[in-house]
Design a protein around this motif. Sequence first.
Motif, PDB file in Angstrom:
ATOM      1  N   ALA A  41      46.583  47.171  32.882  1.00  0.00           N
ATOM      2  CA  ALA A  41      46.675  45.764  32.492  1.00  0.00           C
ATOM      3  C   ALA A  41      46.670  45.650  30.972  1.00  0.00           C
ATOM      4  CB  ALA A  41      45.497  44.978  33.059  1.00  0.00           C
ATOM      5  N   SER A  75      45.593  40.957  36.141  1.00  0.00           N
ATOM      6  CA  SER A  75      46.800  40.648  35.364  1.00  0.00           C
ATOM      7  C   SER A  75      46.612  41.039  33.910  1.00  0.00           C
ATOM      8  CB  SER A  75      47.142  39.162  35.483  1.00  0.00           C
ATOM      9  OG  SER A  75      47.479  38.814  36.802  1.00  0.00           O
ATOM     10  N   ASP A 117      46.069  46.296  40.935  1.00  0.00           N
ATOM     11  CA  ASP A 117      46.866  45.207  41.508  1.00  0.00           C
ATOM     12  C   ASP A 117      46.129  43.878  41.511  1.00  0.00           C
ATOM     13  OD1 ASP A 117      45.161  46.520  43.399  1.00  0.00           O
ATOM     14  OD2 ASP A 117      46.126  45.415  45.021  1.00  0.00           O
ATOM     15  N   ARG A 118      44.812  43.878  41.209  1.00  0.00           N
ATOM     16  CA  ARG A 118      44.038  42.633  41.203  1.00  0.00           C
ATOM     17  C   ARG A 118      43.873  42.053  39.800  1.00  0.00           C
ATOM     18  NH1 ARG A 118      41.483  42.032  46.264  1.00  0.00           N
ATOM     19  NH2 ARG A 118      41.609  39.813  45.717  1.00  0.00           N
ATOM     20  N   ASP A 158      44.610  36.518  44.774  1.00  0.00           N
ATOM     21  CA  ASP A 158      45.136  37.880  44.900  1.00  0.00           C
ATOM     22  C   ASP A 158      45.032  38.651  43.587  1.00  0.00           C
ATOM     23  OD1 ASP A 158      45.867  37.550  47.593  1.00  0.00           O
ATOM     24  OD2 ASP A 158      47.786  36.655  47.026  1.00  0.00           O
ATOM     25  N   ARG A 159      45.217  37.942  42.483  1.00  0.00           N
ATOM     26  CA  ARG A 159      45.308  38.593  41.169  1.00  0.00           C
ATOM     27  C   ARG A 159      44.809  37.602  40.117  1.00  0.00           C
ATOM     28  NH1 ARG A 159      48.554  42.995  39.557  1.00  0.00           N
ATOM     29  NH2 ARG A 159      49.239  42.973  37.385  1.00  0.00           N
ATOM     30  N   GLU A 171      47.615  30.559  37.766  1.00  0.00           N
ATOM     31  CA  GLU A 171      46.938  31.748  37.246  1.00  0.00           C
ATOM     32  C   GLU A 171      45.442  31.489  37.107  1.00  0.00           C
ATOM     33  OE1 GLU A 171      48.961  33.806  33.949  1.00  0.00           O
ATOM     34  OE2 GLU A 171      50.510  32.273  34.136  1.00  0.00           O
ATOM     35  N   TYR A 209      41.390  48.999  40.750  1.00  0.00           N
ATOM     36  CA  TYR A 209      42.164  48.035  41.535  1.00  0.00           C
ATOM     37  C   TYR A 209      43.181  47.334  40.619  1.00  0.00           C
ATOM     38  CZ  TYR A 209      38.351  48.765  44.833  1.00  0.00           C
ATOM     39  OH  TYR A 209      37.425  49.335  45.686  1.00  0.00           O
TER      40      TYR A 209
END
Length: 286
Positions: free
Chosen positions: A225, A126, A123-124, A100-101, A34, A121
């Motif tokens: 998020a 967390s 999806d980018r 990616d994230r 992460e 965005y």
Amino acid sequence: MTIWNDLTGLDHHLGYVDAGGIRTRTLRAGEGDEAVVFLHGTSGHLEAFVRNIPAHAAAGYACHAIDMIGHGYTTGPDYPYRIPRYVDHVLAYLDACGIDRAHFVGESLGGWVAGRLAADYPDRVSRLTLVAPGGTVANPQVMERIKTSTRKAVESDDIAFTRKRLELLMFDPAANISDELVEIRHAIYHQPEFVKALPNLLCLQEMENRVEDLLSPEQMGRITAPTLIVWGAQNPFGDVPEAHNLHRSIPGSRLEIFPECGHWPQHEHADHFNALHLGFLNGAQA
């Protein structure tokens, strides 16, 4: 204490990444699946997070603190640094690093950028941490204070103006502003490239630009998020009601107000911030 004392014992790398053609200075530390990306404020630089990166790296996170467009030692292209430009640059950095994230920690302008990124965005992102974030109001007095103090520090060789610019950020300047931090910022401010790019860097302190780029209630409502908001009770660039409005606008967000704290909670109260934030990243209720 110096910045190098703060980083003692930490295996880290200070270097540059080509992020969409922009030579981007980055401090990277820690290993793990992460990533945590730290974004500084207006006219700031990655050293704003030296008191936070060691704890996060030790907890098993891959940490990335970057100088944003035209800040610190990152290239300053010749165009106004509006929020979409900052977002594109951060996305290019993620792509260049194969991320990616990520979790995001954005302070002041960095929070504005991270909030917009999370809205557009999802999806980018967390988890999102907004530290005294800007971008929800346009206060002419605050905007003028930022413009005037920054210009004085950049346009004068007198290092006292750089110290005064940093002192604006702190509730307790004596305990939190070292000579080294002043010298680092003074050197950054007096690069010819930084001086040339200053109007682009300060463009969000002009009303027509700022209003157009503000985080709207609709945008904040789209943030999915888990979000932690950290605010200083004595934040000179935004009163506590602004923090409560932000909290109400972001679904499910959590608000923590630090007493005896200015615009840099992550620095002035680093131990408290680190413990709070690591708990949040580990799944504590947003």
